[in-house]
Design a protein around this motif. Sequence first.
Motif, PDB file in Angstrom:
ATOM      1  N   CYS A 284       0.998  -1.137  -0.061  1.00  0.00           N
ATOM      2  CA  CYS A 284       0.055  -0.218   0.023  1.00  0.00           C
ATOM      3  C   CYS A 284       0.826   1.104  -0.031  1.00  0.00           C
ATOM      4  O   CYS A 284       1.927   1.378   0.676  1.00  0.00           O
ATOM      5  CB  CYS A 284      -0.705  -0.141   1.218  1.00  0.00           C
ATOM      6  SG  CYS A 284      -1.706   1.499   1.764  1.00  0.00           S
ATOM      7  N   THR A 332      -6.055   6.861   1.678  1.00  0.00           N
ATOM      8  CA  THR A 332      -6.658   8.040   0.615  1.00  0.00           C
ATOM      9  C   THR A 332      -7.643   7.378  -0.503  1.00  0.00           C
ATOM     10  O   THR A 332      -7.687   8.202  -1.271  1.00  0.00           O
ATOM     11  CB  THR A 332      -5.156   8.416  -0.120  1.00  0.00           C
ATOM     12  OG1 THR A 332      -4.682   7.390  -0.870  1.00  0.00           O
ATOM     13  CG2 THR A 332      -4.238   8.922   1.013  1.00  0.00           C
ATOM     14  N   ASP A 333      -7.801   6.184  -0.484  1.00  0.00           N
ATOM     15  CA  ASP A 333      -9.012   5.763  -1.454  1.00  0.00           C
ATOM     16  C   ASP A 333      -8.318   5.611  -2.758  1.00  0.00           C
ATOM     17  O   ASP A 333      -8.986   5.836  -3.826  1.00  0.00           O
ATOM     18  CB  ASP A 333     -10.224   6.499  -1.400  1.00  0.00           C
ATOM     19  CG  ASP A 333     -11.114   6.204  -0.197  1.00  0.00           C
ATOM     20  OD1 ASP A 333     -11.597   5.073  -0.368  1.00  0.00           O
ATOM     21  OD2 ASP A 333     -11.118   7.072   0.637  1.00  0.00           O
ATOM     22  N   ASP A 336      -5.236   1.217  -5.138  1.00  0.00           N
ATOM     23  CA  ASP A 336      -4.152   0.320  -5.869  1.00  0.00           C
ATOM     24  C   ASP A 336      -4.616  -1.122  -5.351  1.00  0.00           C
ATOM     25  O   ASP A 336      -4.179  -1.982  -6.163  1.00  0.00           O
ATOM     26  CB  ASP A 336      -2.847   0.784  -5.511  1.00  0.00           C
ATOM     27  CG  ASP A 336      -2.266   1.794  -6.098  1.00  0.00           C
ATOM     28  OD1 ASP A 336      -3.124   2.555  -6.744  1.00  0.00           O
ATOM     29  OD2 ASP A 336      -1.366   2.323  -5.700  1.00  0.00           O
ATOM     30  N   LEU A 351     -11.139  -0.926   6.249  1.00  0.00           N
ATOM     31  CA  LEU A 351     -10.007  -0.279   7.151  1.00  0.00           C
ATOM     32  C   LEU A 351     -10.606   0.885   7.878  1.00  0.00           C
ATOM     33  O   LEU A 351     -10.399   1.140   9.242  1.00  0.00           O
ATOM     34  CB  LEU A 351      -9.064   0.414   6.049  1.00  0.00           C
ATOM     35  CG  LEU A 351      -8.205  -0.557   5.301  1.00  0.00           C
ATOM     36  CD1 LEU A 351      -7.116   0.094   4.502  1.00  0.00           C
ATOM     37  CD2 LEU A 351      -7.401  -1.464   6.151  1.00  0.00           C
TER      38      LEU A 351
HETATM   39  S1  SF4 Z   1      -6.746   2.078  -1.275  1.00  0.00           S
HETATM   40 FE1  SF4 Z   1      -5.942   0.601  -0.628  1.00  0.00          FE
HETATM   41  S2  SF4 Z   1      -3.622   0.881  -1.751  1.00  0.00           S
HETATM   42 FE2  SF4 Z   1      -4.666   2.697  -1.508  1.00  0.00          FE
HETATM   43  S3  SF4 Z   1      -4.138   3.759   0.256  1.00  0.00           S
HETATM   44 FE3  SF4 Z   1      -6.144   2.781   0.772  1.00  0.00          FE
HETATM   45  S4  SF4 Z   1      -5.428   0.794   1.541  1.00  0.00           S
HETATM   46 FE4  SF4 Z   1      -3.567   1.657   0.469  1.00  0.00          FE
END
Ligand code: SF4
Length: 369
Positions: A284, A332-333, A336, A351
């Motif tokens: 991440c 940060t949405d 990835d 999360l």
């Molecule tokens: S969306 Fe997934 S990869 Fe992106 S910051 Fe959030 S947890 Fe990490």
Amino acid sequence: MMDYRRFGRTELQMSVLSCGTMRCLDSQDQMTSTIAHALKHGINHLETANGYGESEQFLGNTLKSLDRDRFILTTKICPTPDLKEFRSQLQQSFDRLQVDHLDCLALHGVNTFDHLDWIQNGCMEIVQDYVKAGKINHIGFSTHGSLELIQATIATDWFSFINLHYGIFFRRNEPAIVQATDRDMGIFIISPGDKGGLLYTPPDKLARDCAPLTPLAANYRFLLSDNRIHTLSVGPANPNEWIQPLDSIQALDEERQIFDRLDDVLETSLGNDRCSQCYLCLPCPEDINIPEVLRLRNLAITYDMDAFGKFRYGMFENAGHWFPGRKANHCTDCGDCLPRCPETLNIPDLLRDTHNRLTGKPRRRLWQS
Ligand code: SF4
Ligand code: SF4
């Protein structure tokens, strides 16, 4: 309840206890009642050998009345330099067992390098003829030979299972277990109760040293707690002689039921939100330890392990390399991780949910607090 294991690359699902029939030689009734007792308790692997007196004949007479898919059948034939004799023994086994195919055929007693040579010099070709004709599904070998011979035999790659000595009181063959496991072979242990130390009638000293288990149960548990081992041979002479072996795996059964229950609760409590801990979502870019965060969520929701979850979650960003990764609220949405998750979890939402559930006082490692 009987447990079953995948017998290596044979893909057979084999009961952890196998019924060896080398001692059911007194009468047809003795064989039939012993097999009936085995099947009733979920034992699906029946094993004999061409050299066990009338065992094959009695077993064949018993099997006639059973559905062929109720049992996995193995017989064993000794390699011989005389190929005519070998072929005749193999055919004799089929005639006595009265089946159209064997699940497993073991070359019996590969105990010397001569035996290995005989296999190479013709016996294997004959066995392969039967395989091609659809009469034998899997070829293995049994051995009482040296570790060096066993390793050389495994290394031929002709065999998909092995029947060997190994147990709590005889560990010499452990490297062969490793080697066979690397080749995904089925691993079948020879008589851990009897040849493994006369454990049905142990000396008092050994019984005291194994307490609270019996020596037999101790050896069974030593073997079956090792997932590389698939099945153990038991050679009862009558139905009563099943009592000790079946009792000995009772505790294992109870343990398995507990583990199954824990898995079931995990499945039902989390439904489609269950993180399977595959770790494929990493890395991440915000350095969130996604699998560990979601493991804490899994445990809090499933087993009410909130206190544990808060304790460990509080260590993120406070325990350096002892507990790496940042807290879930740094997500940060970016998305990835999403295509990498085989469970198609909405990771950012989970999360956030975890952060809300488990945020508490930051914690350092014990000696830092
Ligand atoms: S969306 Fe997934 S990869 Fe992106 S910051 Fe959030 S947890 Fe990490
Ligand atoms: S990829 Fe999905 S299932 Fe696997 S650890 Fe990450 S969040 Fe869990």
